[in-house]
Design a protein around this motif. Structure first.
Motif, PDB file in Angstrom:
ATOM      1  N   GLY A 308       0.961  -1.529  -0.138  1.00 47.68           N
ATOM      2  CA  GLY A 308       0.076  -0.055  -0.262  1.00 47.68           C
ATOM      3  C   GLY A 308       0.635   1.099   0.192  1.00 47.68           C
ATOM      4  N   PRO A 309       0.513   2.417  -0.002  1.00 43.05           N
ATOM      5  CA  PRO A 309       1.169   3.953  -0.050  1.00 43.05           C
ATOM      6  C   PRO A 309       2.164   3.989   0.930  1.00 43.05           C
ATOM      7  N   ALA A 310       2.075   3.128   2.181  1.00 40.93           N
ATOM      8  CA  ALA A 310       2.903   3.647   3.374  1.00 40.93           C
ATOM      9  C   ALA A 310       2.838   1.805   4.291  1.00 40.93           C
ATOM     10  N   ASP A 311       2.872   0.490   3.448  1.00 43.03           N
ATOM     11  CA  ASP A 311       2.735  -0.677   4.317  1.00 43.03           C
ATOM     12  C   ASP A 311       3.618  -1.381   3.066  1.00 43.03           C
ATOM     13  N   TRP A 312       3.919  -1.993   4.140  1.00 43.74           N
ATOM     14  CA  TRP A 312       5.251  -2.899   2.910  1.00 43.74           C
ATOM     15  C   TRP A 312       5.226  -4.222   3.504  1.00 43.74           C
ATOM     16  N   SER A 313       5.551  -5.235   2.517  1.00 47.42           N
ATOM     17  CA  SER A 313       5.091  -6.745   2.632  1.00 47.42           C
ATOM     18  C   SER A 313       7.241  -6.994   4.187  1.00 47.42           C
ATOM     19  N   ALA A 314       7.336  -8.072   4.024  1.00 46.20           N
ATOM     20  CA  ALA A 314       8.308  -8.633   4.955  1.00 46.20           C
ATOM     21  C   ALA A 314       9.369  -8.919   4.161  1.00 46.20           C
ATOM     22  N   TRP A 315      10.483  -9.195   4.202  1.00 40.44           N
ATOM     23  CA  TRP A 315      11.590  -9.430   3.107  1.00 40.44           C
ATOM     24  C   TRP A 315      11.195 -10.942   3.095  1.00 40.44           C
ATOM     25  N   GLU A 316      11.762 -11.369   1.991  1.00 37.17           N
ATOM     26  CA  GLU A 316      11.487 -12.975   1.519  1.00 37.17           C
ATOM     27  C   GLU A 316      12.159 -13.039   0.315  1.00 37.17           C
ATOM     28  N   GLY A 317      13.473 -14.161   0.829  1.00 42.79           N
ATOM     29  CA  GLY A 317      14.074 -14.237   0.318  1.00 42.79           C
ATOM     30  C   GLY A 317      14.557 -15.475  -0.650  1.00 42.79           C
ATOM     31  N   LEU A 318      14.993 -14.338  -2.349  1.00 43.47           N
ATOM     32  CA  LEU A 318      14.649 -15.098  -3.767  1.00 43.47           C
ATOM     33  C   LEU A 318      15.688 -16.522  -4.156  1.00 43.47           C
ATOM     34  N   GLY A 319      16.721 -16.180  -3.171  1.00 40.75           N
ATOM     35  CA  GLY A 319      17.906 -16.999  -3.546  1.00 40.75           C
ATOM     36  C   GLY A 319      18.898 -16.243  -4.421  1.00 40.75           C
TER      37      GLY A 319
END
Length: 507
Positions: A308-319
């Motif tokens: 959202g405009p000021a909301d973020w996901s958690a960190w996610e590893g991609l390798g």
């Protein structure tokens, strides 16, 4: 050598600097992606108008014709042919038929790329207001040579014709620069991006923290550097939010912080934590405007995205490759693609659809020192990587296939940046401790020139487009941060400090 006090003063290149090199509206607004007869940004119109000032088409002749930039059409060498060239029309109308391509507007609403048209006699290309009393700058091909001139909207005559005969007209296919979403900006110890109002903002990460400078006027001069704190010795990334607010990300080996404009072109917030430490960062915007952040560390590559405009996901590893340098670009359909270069391997990953999930990592080459990614006018991506024997180049041959690697020479183990000229040609700048050099495409989607000297040695380099499309390059050394900017299609200023301050040493 003392720093320059004004933006357009020309200095000799400081011996300590290492330095560097594109385009009209990229949005950056300065991207020259128009096709003949199609929509065009205001910045590209002005760049095209300036092209015939810098590359005179020949004497005024209503029976004569000359090429516009890119060489895709021959335009009549008179005032209305000049407008047709600047608007990138697929025709050569005369002053009596230019209203067929435009709509009348109040004179007070005149903006860059609009015209003042006298039905039977003459037409001018409006550039900008120069004061609050009716002064303005304009382009004219009423006689030889093509010229950039000044007048007052209240003058009895404009360019030799009665003022009252002119009507203010706006091309029906003009695009406002702010309507175009930028391709991702480069990341590194020095970064720059354009605010919603067109002014450039620059950040440099010193050993003491982050320093900030900004243009005091669109396409104009600069403030002094101001210390804003934040992580020390950080790698920086910057992107525009969906509402136009810039957001800055600073990653050090111990912390990851970010700060943002509190409104479009507005003041900046304080720092807020965004994660733990890492190695490199790349930032860009999804097709729907949500910002997505990639960071590497000793375990691989991770990403985090706005929900959202000021909301973020958690960190996610991609390798992906551990401790890799990162770069991001956007495909024509808005899908993001990330490139990760370590000392031993080069891989890439891409979105499977705009705003969507990500592919698995795919091999892209061997290890190297640094990388930069850009795009052709036809949307195909161009990738450059440096190593101990110089710079190598790989490009898309279509939307899903790539060429092999091709050596292009240039400085060994160099830091790289790239940008696009107003006619869409990619320009690459490379800098190492001993030299700076640049090369460019010889035409849109075309092969590259040889390398030419661009300065002496330095440490970091970044390139960005002004609102009018001129490329501005920032280079760092142990003495501070310098900049160099295009003064025309293929001409450059000398290196100088931003205003009166050197900024942080970055060696």
């Amino acid at each position: 050598m003392a720093p320059v006090m004004r933006r357009r003063t020309v200095l000799a290149l400081p011996a300590v600097l290492a330095a560097v090199s594109s385009g009209l509206l990229t949005t950056t607004p300065a991207r020259a992606d128009s096709v003949r007869g199609g929509p065009i940004t205001r910045s590209e119109v002005i760049w095209r108008a300036q092209y015939w000032v810098d590359h005179q088409p020949g004497p005024y002749d209503q029976q004569g014709y000359a090429w516009g930039p890119g060489g895709d059409y021959r335009y009549r060498r008179d005032c209305s042919g000049y407008v047709a060239m600047a608007w990138h029309l697929d025709a050569n109308p005369w002053t009596g038929t230019l209203p067929d391509y435009s709509q009348e507007i109040p004179r007070a609403d005149l903006r860059a790329g609009d015209i003042l048209n006298s039905h039977w006699d003459h037409v001018l290309i409006f550039h900008e207001w120069t004061d609050d009393r009716g002064g303005f700058a304009y382009y004219s091909f009423g006689s030889t040579p093509v010229s950039h001139l000044r007048a007052n909207i209240n003058d009895r005559y404009l360019d030799g014709h009665p003022n009252g005969d002119y009507k203010a007209l706006r091309y029906r296919k003009i695009i406002e620069d702010s309507a175009i979403r930028p391709h991702p900006y480069g990341s590194g110890r020095v970064v720059s991006a354009r605010s919603a109002d067109g002014r450039l903002e620059a950040f440099a990460a010193g050993a003491d923290g982050v320093h900030h400078a900004w243009q005091t006027a669109v396409n104009g001069g600069w403030s002094d550097w101001r210390f804003v704190g934040g992580p020390r010795g950080a790698q920086l990334g910057i992107a525009a939010n969906g509402d136009g607010r810039l957001e800055l990300f600073a990653l050090s080996d111990s912390t990851f912080d970010h700060m943002w404009q509190t409104g479009p072109s507005g003041e900046w917030s304080g720092w807020s934590n965004f994660g733990g430490g890492g190695y490199r960062v790349a930032v860009g915007a999804n097709a729907d405007g949500r910002v997505e952040v990639f960071a590497s560390n000793a375990s691989g590559v991770f990403h985090r995205w706005q929900t959202g405009p000021a909301d973020w996901s958690a960190w996610e590893g991609l390798g992906g490759p551990p401790s890799s340098r990162l770069a991001m670009e956007a495909a024509p359909d808005g899908r993001l693609e990330v490139f990760a270069l370590s000392d031993s391997v080069f891989e890439h990953v891409y979105q499977s659809s705009p705003n969507g999930g990500w592919s698995a990592w795919e091999a892209f080459g061997g290890g190297g020192h640094d990388l930069t990614v850009n795009h052709n006018t036809d949307g195909r991506l161009e990738v450059f990587a440096s190593g101990p024997v110089g710079v190598f180049h790989r490009w898309q041959t279509n939307a899903t296939s790539w060429s092999g690697w091709e050596g292009v020479g240039g400085p060994a183990n160099s830091q790289l940046t790239s940008a696009r000229t107003v006619d869409g040609r990619v320009e690459v700048v490379a800098i190492n401790a001993d030299a700076a050099a640049h090369m460019w495409q010889t035409g849109p989607n075309a092969p590259y020139s040889g390398w030419e000297t661009f300065g002496t040695g330095g440490a970091e380099v970044a390139a960005v487009n002004n609102a009018d499309g001129r490329i501005e390059v920032f280079g760092t050394s142990h003495a501070g941060v310098y900049h160099k900017w295009q003064t025309g299609f293929a001409t450059w200023s000398e290196w100088s400090w931003l205003n009166a301050s050197a900024g942080p040493p970055i060696a």
